[in-house]
Design an enzyme around this catalytic site. Structure first.
Site, short mmCIF file in Angstrom:
data_model
loop_
_atom_site.label_atom_id
_atom_site.label_comp_id
_atom_site.label_asym_id
_atom_site.label_seq_id
_atom_site.Cartn_x
_atom_site.Cartn_y
_atom_site.Cartn_z
N ASP A 1 0.84 -1.18 0.00
CA ASP A 1 0.00 0.00 0.00
C ASP A 1 0.89 1.24 0.00
OD1 ASP A 1 -2.35 1.81 0.72
OD2 ASP A 1 -3.30 -0.14 0.93
N HIS B 1 -3.66 6.19 2.86
CA HIS B 1 -4.47 5.00 2.60
C HIS B 1 -3.97 3.78 3.36
CE1 HIS B 1 -6.09 1.62 0.16
NE2 HIS B 1 -7.07 2.43 -0.13
N SER C 1 -11.59 -1.45 -0.91
CA SER C 1 -10.36 -1.42 -0.11
C SER C 1 -10.65 -1.82 1.32
CB SER C 1 -9.77 0.00 -0.09
OG SER C 1 -8.84 0.24 -1.09
#
Length: 590
Positions: A168, A204, A401
């Site tokens: 990520d 994120h 996600s």
């Protein structure tokens, strides 16, 4: 979807330090203590004794951010007030300090001090968590009411001993993910060998890691705990491989290299990587058997690693889950809206969640709407979507996600309960125990909503062994990229070359991966991008699979002319950088 709640402006992140406190944006009139600073020569000439500056009040931990060109005036001010300067926080242009409680307001008024954030301790942090615990998307609700994770916790299974690799945008050690909770693998971004190395400047990765395995340092208990942040597998450990920087940029070759690193190192140096979370995908249409990205992910699966992938957020009617989720060996996760209840009677599959074609569908769904996890103050997402903030610590978003992260945590719990499980058996347990959502088709929901309370007591499916055609990886790297491409030093990366422009031979690479030596070692060697100028660099098809971001619409898998200009992280300025292509699987942040 937008929240009507107006949250405070972002507070600078504290890396490795518990942070909190209400930001102060309007400085008050000079206090007597500030006047004494003037006397001390820190803001102007005069005379005063040290006694008027120091204080007998108890010291308070603070984070001080300095204005550009302030020199060492803020540090001198801390000392003059009888405080002590701690360690530098270069990434935010500041430092930690201990300051007498009655001198904090004065310190805020010192020239060169941009902000002073008080470590408000557990009371404020707990208030953030407790205030949202009843929300349908809180981890408290998801774990205790919806997925049955708390049933696993009550039986003694919290993910302890299981490592979850997260490819990520990196992870910031905010409370819930600090201490020994995170191990950092390679940083494959331009931020490697900078103060931002391994850290999440996008916002994120930290959010996903919090869903998977977050646990506040103060959380003495997990089940039924509504005052501390607790993720799905609160005692699992995160292994972070950073492939996206603050501009959200990478090439599919970097994502492949990250998977390769996980495969080669999953059981080395004290690691026990049993789960791999990938909340991204590409819009490539190459058959999974040929696709290099799908092949790499499948190799991790055959190595004994449960690979969990988001299906993408292009929505119903897509009839195609993203790459590599379309590899049938992997666990492809869609998003559901559970309304925060234990029953599926009122559940629906999220309209943004990709559906399948009847042959390759999502394997199951998990909560993915308005999921609340950990925030990275000052990151790109944080600054662009302030409506997504909940207090000072938390950040709310929707997408596959988030759903994939929930399932990665669920897999970690099952693997602690039964360490001998193969990836095929984990998949069979999760899908075999899932609860069907009324009114949703198999192409939309797969087997249904994850149900750990049932999975916990389901016998191990001893005959679970998938027998799909094995991927070869002998196809095209270019086709794996899908519709968008990254530009490096003014040159668009196209064709059978990696991010450095080096030739990519799929056949020899695939053979090398099986032998443990291959092309990606050159990408991982030193992970330094010296001499490479990134200009208009985009996620080359490695999509964040977003549809809308607080009103910003993703066109297919492309950023439509959205520009991030003049944003600075620790002296590194990105100006005029155009986003033209990719998304992680977060649909909205609100």
């Amino acid at each position: 979807m937008h929240s009507n709640q107006q949250e405070p402006s972002p507070v600078a992140p504290s890396y490795g330090v518990t942070w909190g406190g209400v930001p102060r944006h309007a400085r008050r009139a000079m206090t007597v203590a500030v006047a004494t600073l003037v006397a001390a020569g820190l803001t102007g000439p005069a005379v005063a004794s040290a006694a008027t500056l120091t204080s007998s009040a108890d010291p308070v931990s603070v984070i001080v951010r300095e204005s550009a060109g302030s020199g060492n005036a803020p540090e001198r001010a801390v000392s003059a007030f009888g405080g002590s300067v701690g360690r530098p926080l270069d990434i935010i242009g500041g430092f930690t300090a201990e300051v007498p409680a009655d001198r904090i307001e004065a310190l805020r008024g010192v020239a060169g001090v941009q902000s002073v954030t008080v470590d408000a301790g557990l009371e404020l942090q707990s208030a953030d968590v407790e205030s949202q615990a009843a929300q349908a998307g809180s981890l408290y609700t998801i774990a205790n009411e919806v997925t049955g994770a708390s049933a696993m916790w009550d039986a003694g299974y919290t993910g302890a001993g299981v490592d979850v690799a997260v490819i990520d945008s990196g992870i910031v050690p905010v409370d819930g993910l600090n201490g020994t909770k995170v191990v950092h693998g390679p940083d494959l971004t331009l931020e490697n060998h900078t103060p931002a190395q391994n850290l999440d400047t996008y916002g994120h990765g930290t959010n996903m890691a919090g869903i998977i395995a977050g646990r506040d340092a103060a959380a003495g208990t997990v089940s039924g705990n509504s005052t501390d942040f607790v993720g799905m597998a609160p005692d699992a450990r995160i292994v972070s491989i950073k492939v996206a920087d603050a501009k959200g940029q990478t090439d599919v070759s970097q994502a492949i290299a990250a998977i390769d690193w996980v495969v080669q190192n999953h059981d080395k140096n004290g690691m026990n990587i049993r789960v791999l979370n990938m909340s991204f995908g590409t819009d490539g249409v190459q058959d999974y058997v040929l696709d290099p990205l799908a092949f790499a992910a499948e190799q991790a699966w055959h190595e004994g690693i449960v690979v969990v992938v988001a299906v993408g957020n292009e929505g119903f009617g897509t009839q195609k889950v993203n790459n590599p989720a379309y590899d049938p060996y992997l666990i492809a996760v869609g998003s559901g809206n559970t309304n925060g209840t234990a029953t599926t009677a009122d559940d629906v599959v999220s309209a943004f969640s990709n559906d399948g074609d009847g042959t390759r569908n999502p394997d199951l769904v998990a909560p993915g709407e308005k999921v609340v996890s950990l925030r990275v103050p000052g990151s790109y997402l944080d600054t662009q979507y302030p409506a997504a903030r909940i207090g000072e610590r938390l950040f709310r978003g929707s997408g596959t996600s988030q759903a994939a992260a929930v399932v990665s945590g669920a897999a970690a719990l099952l693997l602690q309960q039964r360490p001998e499980l193969t990836p095929d058996q984990v998949k069979a347990l999760l899908t075999g125990s899932a609860a069907a959502i009324p009114g949703a088709t198999a192409a939309q929901q797969g087997a249904g909503l994850v149900d750990l309370a049932k999975a916990k007591d389901t016998a191990t499916p001893v005959d679970a062994k998938q027998s799909f055609t094995l991927a070869t990886g002998a196809g095209s790297l270019e086709l794996s990229r899908g519709s968008v491409h990254v530009t490096v030093a003014g040159k668009e990366i196209r064709g059978e070359v990696d991010i450095r422009g080096k030739a990519f031979d799929a056949s020899s690479w695939a053979a090398g991966l099986k032998k443990g030596t291959n092309w990606s070692s050159s990408l991982l060697s030193g992970v330094t991008w010296s001499g490479v100028t990134w200009s208009g660099v985009t996620w080359s098809g490695v999509t964040w699979s977003g549809v809308t971001w607080s009103g910003v619409t993703w066109s297919g898998v492309t950023w439509s002319g959205v520009t991030w200009s003049g944003v600075t992280w620790s002296g590194v300025t990105w100006s005029g950088v155009t986003w033209s292509g990719v998304t992680w699987s977060g649909v909205t942040w609100s």
